[in-house]
Every structure is written in structure tokens, then in C-alpha cells.
Write a protein that holds these residues in place. Structure first.
Motif, PDB file in Angstrom:
ATOM      1  N   ASN A 148      42.321  29.472   9.379  1.00  0.00           N
ATOM      2  CA  ASN A 148      41.098  30.147   9.818  1.00  0.00           C
ATOM      3  C   ASN A 148      40.397  29.399  10.946  1.00  0.00           C
ATOM      4  OD1 ASN A 148      41.451  32.192   7.960  1.00  0.00           O
ATOM      5  ND2 ASN A 148      40.212  31.197   6.380  1.00  0.00           N
ATOM      6  N   ARG A 149      40.685  28.098  11.066  1.00  0.00           N
ATOM      7  CA  ARG A 149      40.040  27.298  12.115  1.00  0.00           C
ATOM      8  C   ARG A 149      41.022  26.914  13.221  1.00  0.00           C
ATOM      9  NH1 ARG A 149      37.479  22.295   9.166  1.00  0.00           N
ATOM     10  NH2 ARG A 149      39.595  22.208   8.342  1.00  0.00           N
ATOM     11  N   LEU A 150      42.139  27.587  13.253  1.00  0.00           N
ATOM     12  CA  LEU A 150      43.242  27.231  14.145  1.00  0.00           C
ATOM     13  C   LEU A 150      42.849  27.332  15.613  1.00  0.00           C
ATOM     14  CD1 LEU A 150      46.336  26.587  13.857  1.00  0.00           C
ATOM     15  CD2 LEU A 150      46.719  29.001  14.306  1.00  0.00           C
ATOM     16  N   ASN A 151      42.999  26.220  16.342  1.00  0.00           N
ATOM     17  CA  ASN A 151      42.811  26.223  17.793  1.00  0.00           C
ATOM     18  C   ASN A 151      44.189  26.407  18.414  1.00  0.00           C
ATOM     19  OD1 ASN A 151      42.339  25.707  20.509  1.00  0.00           O
ATOM     20  ND2 ASN A 151      40.835  24.102  20.108  1.00  0.00           N
ATOM     21  N   SER A 152      44.649  27.655  18.419  1.00  0.00           N
ATOM     22  CA  SER A 152      46.015  27.935  18.863  1.00  0.00           C
ATOM     23  C   SER A 152      46.214  27.601  20.340  1.00  0.00           C
ATOM     24  CB  SER A 152      46.378  29.403  18.595  1.00  0.00           C
ATOM     25  OG  SER A 152      45.459  30.277  19.222  1.00  0.00           O
ATOM     26  N   ALA A 153      45.158  27.736  21.143  1.00  0.00           N
ATOM     27  CA  ALA A 153      45.280  27.433  22.569  1.00  0.00           C
ATOM     28  C   ALA A 153      45.587  25.952  22.790  1.00  0.00           C
ATOM     29  CB  ALA A 153      43.997  27.821  23.305  1.00  0.00           C
ATOM     30  N   LEU A 154      44.910  25.087  22.045  1.00  0.00           N
ATOM     31  CA  LEU A 154      45.134  23.648  22.180  1.00  0.00           C
ATOM     32  C   LEU A 154      46.511  23.259  21.629  1.00  0.00           C
ATOM     33  CD1 LEU A 154      44.072  20.870  22.976  1.00  0.00           C
ATOM     34  CD2 LEU A 154      42.974  20.717  20.726  1.00  0.00           C
ATOM     35  N   LEU A 155      46.881  23.855  20.509  1.00  0.00           N
ATOM     36  CA  LEU A 155      48.204  23.585  19.946  1.00  0.00           C
ATOM     37  C   LEU A 155      49.307  24.010  20.912  1.00  0.00           C
ATOM     38  CD1 LEU A 155      47.421  24.658  16.311  1.00  0.00           C
ATOM     39  CD2 LEU A 155      48.573  22.517  16.882  1.00  0.00           C
ATOM     40  N   LEU A 156      49.137  25.156  21.532  1.00  0.00           N
ATOM     41  CA  LEU A 156      50.128  25.641  22.495  1.00  0.00           C
ATOM     42  C   LEU A 156      50.160  24.747  23.725  1.00  0.00           C
ATOM     43  CD1 LEU A 156      52.179  27.752  23.393  1.00  0.00           C
ATOM     44  CD2 LEU A 156      50.267  29.129  24.280  1.00  0.00           C
ATOM     45  N   GLN A 157      49.002  24.339  24.189  1.00  0.00           N
ATOM     46  CA  GLN A 157      48.928  23.453  25.351  1.00  0.00           C
ATOM     47  C   GLN A 157      49.699  22.158  25.104  1.00  0.00           C
ATOM     48  OE1 GLN A 157      44.951  22.397  27.028  1.00  0.00           O
ATOM     49  NE2 GLN A 157      45.606  20.285  26.653  1.00  0.00           N
ATOM     50  N   ASP A 158      49.490  21.542  23.938  1.00  0.00           N
ATOM     51  CA  ASP A 158      50.164  20.281  23.636  1.00  0.00           C
ATOM     52  C   ASP A 158      51.657  20.485  23.397  1.00  0.00           C
ATOM     53  OD1 ASP A 158      47.845  18.918  23.965  1.00  0.00           O
ATOM     54  OD2 ASP A 158      47.518  18.456  21.851  1.00  0.00           O
ATOM     55  N   LEU A 159      52.022  21.629  22.855  1.00  0.00           N
ATOM     56  CA  LEU A 159      53.439  21.930  22.663  1.00  0.00           C
ATOM     57  C   LEU A 159      54.142  22.012  24.021  1.00  0.00           C
ATOM     58  CD1 LEU A 159      55.241  22.418  20.214  1.00  0.00           C
ATOM     59  CD2 LEU A 159      54.827  24.870  20.474  1.00  0.00           C
ATOM     60  N   GLN A 160      53.446  22.567  24.998  1.00  0.00           N
ATOM     61  CA  GLN A 160      53.995  22.647  26.351  1.00  0.00           C
ATOM     62  C   GLN A 160      54.033  21.267  27.018  1.00  0.00           C
ATOM     63  OE1 GLN A 160      51.175  25.572  27.712  1.00  0.00           O
ATOM     64  NE2 GLN A 160      52.577  27.292  27.372  1.00  0.00           N
ATOM     65  N   LEU A 161      53.002  20.458  26.779  1.00  0.00           N
ATOM     66  CA  LEU A 161      52.976  19.104  27.343  1.00  0.00           C
ATOM     67  C   LEU A 161      54.076  18.226  26.765  1.00  0.00           C
ATOM     68  CD1 LEU A 161      49.115  18.372  27.386  1.00  0.00           C
ATOM     69  CD2 LEU A 161      50.602  18.757  29.367  1.00  0.00           C
ATOM     70  N   LEU A 162      54.440  18.506  25.521  1.00  0.00           N
ATOM     71  CA  LEU A 162      55.477  17.736  24.848  1.00  0.00           C
ATOM     72  C   LEU A 162      56.788  17.770  25.631  1.00  0.00           C
ATOM     73  CD1 LEU A 162      56.191  16.191  22.207  1.00  0.00           C
ATOM     74  CD2 LEU A 162      56.809  18.402  21.216  1.00  0.00           C
ATOM     75  N   ASP A 163      57.002  18.823  26.391  1.00  0.00           N
ATOM     76  CA  ASP A 163      58.239  19.018  27.140  1.00  0.00           C
ATOM     77  C   ASP A 163      58.467  17.911  28.165  1.00  0.00           C
ATOM     78  OD1 ASP A 163      60.573  20.487  27.662  1.00  0.00           O
ATOM     79  OD2 ASP A 163      59.637  21.475  29.368  1.00  0.00           O
ATOM     80  N   GLU A 164      57.374  17.350  28.715  1.00  0.00           N
ATOM     81  CA  GLU A 164      57.507  16.363  29.788  1.00  0.00           C
ATOM     82  C   GLU A 164      56.829  15.031  29.492  1.00  0.00           C
ATOM     83  OE1 GLU A 164      59.417  16.865  32.247  1.00  0.00           O
ATOM     84  OE2 GLU A 164      59.797  19.007  31.971  1.00  0.00           O
ATOM     85  N   SER A 165      56.066  14.947  28.416  1.00  0.00           N
ATOM     86  CA  SER A 165      55.276  13.748  28.144  1.00  0.00           C
ATOM     87  C   SER A 165      56.159  12.531  27.877  1.00  0.00           C
ATOM     88  CB  SER A 165      54.365  13.996  26.935  1.00  0.00           C
ATOM     89  OG  SER A 165      53.562  12.866  26.682  1.00  0.00           O
ATOM     90  N   ILE A 166      55.780  11.395  28.474  1.00  0.00           N
ATOM     91  CA  ILE A 166      56.504  10.138  28.280  1.00  0.00           C
ATOM     92  C   ILE A 166      55.510   9.039  27.919  1.00  0.00           C
ATOM     93  CG2 ILE A 166      57.912   8.356  29.374  1.00  0.00           C
ATOM     94  CD1 ILE A 166      59.135  10.496  31.131  1.00  0.00           C
ATOM     95  N   GLN A 167      55.815   8.287  26.867  1.00  0.00           N
ATOM     96  CA  GLN A 167      54.996   7.141  26.444  1.00  0.00           C
ATOM     97  C   GLN A 167      55.956   6.107  25.862  1.00  0.00           C
ATOM     98  OE1 GLN A 167      52.698   4.981  26.619  1.00  0.00           O
ATOM     99  NE2 GLN A 167      50.952   6.017  25.674  1.00  0.00           N
ATOM    100  N   ASN A 168      56.058   4.952  26.495  1.00  0.00           N
ATOM    101  CA  ASN A 168      57.068   3.988  26.060  1.00  0.00           C
ATOM    102  C   ASN A 168      56.530   2.602  25.761  1.00  0.00           C
ATOM    103  OD1 ASN A 168      56.525   3.108  28.617  1.00  0.00           O
ATOM    104  ND2 ASN A 168      58.505   3.680  29.479  1.00  0.00           N
TER     105      ASN A 168
END
Length: 239
Positions: A148-168
Motif C-alpha cells: 500500500n505504500r509502494l514507491n514503484s517509481a523509485l524501485l523501478l528507477q533503482d532497478l534500471q540503475l542496477l544495470d550499470e552501477s559499479i561499486q568496488n
């Protein structure tokens, strides 16, 4: 009594600060001051920071939570504990990279249509090979509250960022210690085939593999992870 140690814990994609409740309780019992990051997927976000007081500073990060940790906090860390973490979500080269990227794109497309269903399936894979905790999936009341409190826009944004994000962990000071815990049955971030791949996964990190553990090994195999984590915390030199 305070031990002069501060900790900040970062959850990964699809979760919130509640993911760290057992760890927060154990750390507080050990005298560690704990703050819990919250991305805001299911409520108000919270971005904690370390104090300016002399102290030993610890970061705990699960999965994508490592990527959500600001570089300036990495600069301050004396110890980083990473659970099911990764430098890059996809393999660096080859067919396995193409396959991984294709699977993520399918997940993104499905999330755009049925976010709650994608989350339920994701939680089941995260707990595997252990049976999923009903508190995280339907028909539990807990899941309906989060839905009921789902911020689907933010979840989708981070899912898309996951495709290229690098942290080592390049932001870690030379004096810092890092430990990477990984489950040998992880269905989200595959277990490395060789020690060399494990080292490359998170440069500078001591690698701890746990048999029969999946993506949520810090919960399903809490005692095993806690034993090594608290030993490392107790080994920190004075501030």
C-alpha cells in the motif's frame, strides 16, 4: 555502555530498514551505536551519517545497499561488512553478461506491469534455498502494508540503475578492513566460480563463503555471519 563504535546499515533493492532488525538488536547489545538507512521504497527515506566524534566506524551493506552508500562514508569507514554484495551486478564479459542483462531487462519490463508480483517472486529467490519468511510475501499483513505504500517509481528507477552501477570499495581507506559474505546457493548474485573471481567481486575484501545459504544469508544464517562480524568489530583498533 558505548563501545566507541558507530555502525550504519544499508539494505538493498526491494527492502527497507526492517531488514536489519536482528543485527541492530545484536549490535546495540554489544554496545555499538546503530543507524539504519532507508531508501524510501515503502515509506519515508532516511540517510544517516557518522558523527564527528572520534570513533570506529562500521558500514554494513546488503546487496545493492553497497551501491547506495555514499562515497564519503566509505572514506570514513574502518570496517565494511558486505552481504551478498557485488562490484557490478552483471559479469564483466562474455555470454553470462549478456544473459544477466537480458534477465534484468525482463524483470524491469515485468515490474512496470506488476510490481507487487515481481517483489513477491524476488523475495522467494532471496530466501532460497530456505523457505521464504511469510512476513515478506502475500498473504501476510506485512506485505499488504508495504504494498500500500509502494514507491514503484523509485524501485523501478533503482532497478534500471542496477544495470550499470559499479561499486568496488575503492573509496575505502588503506587502513580499513572489508569482509564479503556470500552464500553458495545465492540465486540473485551467483556464487563466484573461483577465488580470483571472488577477489575481483569486491577488491580488498576478505571473502567468506557459506554453504546452503542464499541471498539473505545475513538473516537465514545469522549466527554464522554474526560470529565473524563481531570478531572483526572487536578487533578494530582504538579510535
Amino acid at each position: 555502555m558505548s563501545s566507541g563504535i558507530e555502525a550504519i546499515a544499508y539494505h538493498g533493492w526491494g527492502f527497507d530498514a526492517a531488514l536489519w532488525q536482528p543485527w541492530a538488536a545484536a549490535l546495540k547489545t554489544a554496545g555499538v551505536e546503530v543507524q539504519l538507512f532507508d531508501r524510501g521504497y515503502f515509506g519515508l527515506p532516511n540517510q544517516p551519517g557518522f558523527s564527528q566524534q572520534p570513533s570506529r566506524k562500521v558500514i554494513l551493506a546488503h546487496s545493492y545497499g553497497l551501491h547506495l552508500c555514499p562515497a564519503e562514508q566509505m572514506h570514513q569507514a574502518d570496517l565494511v561488512l558486505v552481504f551478498s554484495g557485488f562490484s557490478s551486478f552483471h559479469p564483466l564479459t562474455g555470454r553470462s553478461r549478456d544473459r544477466s542483462k537480458s534477465i534484468l531487462q525482463i524483470m524491469i519490463q515485468q515490474f512496470e506491469k506488476t510490481p507487487s508480483l515481481v517483489l513477491q517472486n524476488f523475495y522467494k529467490k532471496c530466501f532460497s534455498p530456505v523457505e521464504v519468511d511469510p512476513a515478506w510475501c502475500e498473504p501476510s499483513e506485512s506485505f499488504r502494508v508495504r504494498e500500500n505504500r509502494l514507491n514503484s517509481a523509485l524501485l523501478l528507477q533503482d532497478l534500471q540503475l542496477l544495470d550499470e552501477s559499479i561499486q568496488n570499495l575503492d573509496h575505502l581507506p588503506q587502513t580499513a578492513h572489508a569482509i564479503a559474505f556470500h552464500g553458495q546457493s545465492d540465486r540473485i548474485v551467483p556464487f563466484p566460480d573461483t577465488p580470483e573471481q571472488a577477489t575481483h567481486l569486491l577488491a580488498k575484501a576478505e571473502f567468506v563463503s557459506i554453504p546452503d545459504a542464499g541471498h539473505l544469508l545475513h538473516l537465514t544464517h545469522f549466527e554464522r555471519c554474526w560470529e565473524r562480524a563481531i570478531a572483526a568489530i572487536h578487533s578494530l583498533p582504538p579510535a
